[in-house]
Write an enzyme that holds these catalytic residues in place. Structure first.
Site, PDB file in Angstrom:
ATOM      1  CG  HIS A 234      -2.021  -1.179   1.202  1.00  0.00           C
ATOM      2  ND1 HIS A 234      -2.807  -0.912   0.114  1.00  0.00           N
ATOM      3  CD2 HIS A 234      -2.052  -2.205   2.447  1.00  0.00           C
ATOM      4  CE1 HIS A 234      -3.032  -2.105   0.908  1.00  0.00           C
ATOM      5  NE2 HIS A 234      -2.735  -2.778   2.218  1.00  0.00           N
TER       6      HIS A 234
HETATM    7  O1  RIB Z   1      -4.777  -0.170   4.194  1.00  0.00           O
HETATM    8  C1  RIB Z   1      -3.407   0.016   4.290  1.00  0.00           C
HETATM    9  C2  RIB Z   1      -3.150   1.302   4.697  1.00  0.00           C
HETATM   10  O2  RIB Z   1      -3.324   1.005   6.504  1.00  0.00           O
HETATM   11  C3  RIB Z   1      -1.405   1.040   4.906  1.00  0.00           C
HETATM   12  O3  RIB Z   1      -0.920   2.710   4.898  1.00  0.00           O
HETATM   13  C4  RIB Z   1      -1.391  -0.032   5.869  1.00  0.00           C
HETATM   14  O4  RIB Z   1      -0.018   0.519   6.761  1.00  0.00           O
HETATM   15  C5  RIB Z   1      -2.109   1.015   7.305  1.00  0.00           C
HETATM   16  O5  RIB Z   1      -1.659   2.258   8.121  1.00  0.00           O
END
Ligand code: RIB
Ligand code: CA
Length: 304
Positions: A234
């Site tokens: 992500h």
């Molecule tokens: O949904 C994904 C996000 O949530 C990313 O930033 C992961 O690190 C969590 O914080």
């Protein structure tokens, strides 16, 4: 080559650790500050984890601790994804590094004020610190070149069927940020669930020196996807966008945040462009995944 001055607002967090690895070890970036908040795990743990990473890479980058809870909601962690520590079971060497005495928002203010050029804000956790900054120092909006956010989704969520974790964690902060007028790039689940670290890339990591070995260990504990089907990178997508925007497809849309009801934390876009003439967000919707994997391994491999 002019480096991109950035502030990284983060909740390490295993995919955050991969993003911090890229930010600290890419010559294109000048990381002037890392700020933390309560997110994946408590702010004490996210701060400790940020310090461990800055120490691991021997970088002289200040870390400032930020919000210990969302603006209004109760704090909910995602240790089920990142482990109790937030960084799996990897044993980082002991060190003496400490966070600076300033609160994250004050530290952000100082960095924005001291730079003659505009600074890019990379936000890969709950947007609590960013909302506080924009509320307390609205005059500093003009010093922010763009806000590149990992968060949100045009379709379904990953915490509820409607909401992605970072926005869900502090929807009131997110609403303030999306209404702020600051140029926003949203790297949401539409692109980050495509940006998977492939099984082959995962297996390659241990051959890429101590950094690859450390990341392989973290990813082995990570529950954002699986090593055999692909691991969700992500937060890394925000930095990939800054370096290779041509490898990411985007749509300019007006996005707002639901702050109540069953869809709380949803990022709702005017996809028909019917109700809002001026979009407020560049939404990332597709990515060159093969190039993304090749690039990530190259960055890690060059650290040694
Ligand atoms: O949904 C994904 C996000 O949530 C990313 O930033 C992961 O690190 C969590 O914080
Ligand atoms: Ca994160």
């Amino acid at each position: 080559m002019n480096k991109i001055p950035i502030i990284m607002d983060t909740d390490p967090g295993i995919d955050d650790a991969a993003a911090i690895t890229v930010a600290l070890n890419s010559p294109e970036f000048d990381v002037q500050l890392i700020t933390t908040m309560a997110g994946n795990v408590t702010v004490d743990k996210t701060t400790l984890n940020a310090l461990k990473l800055v120490e691991f890479y021997h970088k002289d980058v200040p870390v400032a601790k930020g919000a210990d809870k969302p603006l209004l909601r109760n704090y909910e962690d995602s240790s089920y994804i990142h482990g109790e520590s937030g960084m799996g079971e990897y044993e980082f060497s002991p060190h003496q590094r400490r966070e600076i005495d300033l609160h994250a928002v004050q530290a952000m203010k100082e960095v924005l004020e001291k730079n003659s050029e505009k600074v890019t804000l990379v936000a890969v956790g709950a947007l609590t610190n960013v909302a506080l900054l924009l509320m307390e120092y609205p005059e500093l909006k003009r010093k922010i070149k763009e806000l590149v956010i990992m968060g949100g989704s045009l379709s379904s969520g990953n915490v509820t069927s409607a909401a992605e974790f970072n926005i869900y964690a502090d929807p009131h902060a997110a609403k303030i940020v999306f209404q702020s007028g600051v140029p926003i790039v949203m790297a949401g689940l539409d692109v980050t669930l495509k940006a998977l670290l492939s099984p082959k890339s995962f297996e390659t990591l241990p051959s890429l020196g101590r950094s690859g070995t450390m990341l392989h260990s973290l990813f082995s504990s990570y529950r954002g996807g699986t090593p055999d089907k692909g691991l969700q990178m992500h937060d890394v997508c925000t930095l990939f966008y800054l370096l290779y925007p041509e490898k990411i497809k985007t749509e300019d849309l007006f996005v707002e945040v639901a702050t109540e009801g069953p869809a709380i934390g949803a990022t709702v876009a005017d996809i028909q462009r019917k109700y809002h003439k001026n979009p407020n967000t560049k939404v990332c919707v597709d990515i060159d995944v093969d190039f993304f994997n090749q690039w990530f391994l190259e960055v890690v491999g060059k650290i040694g």
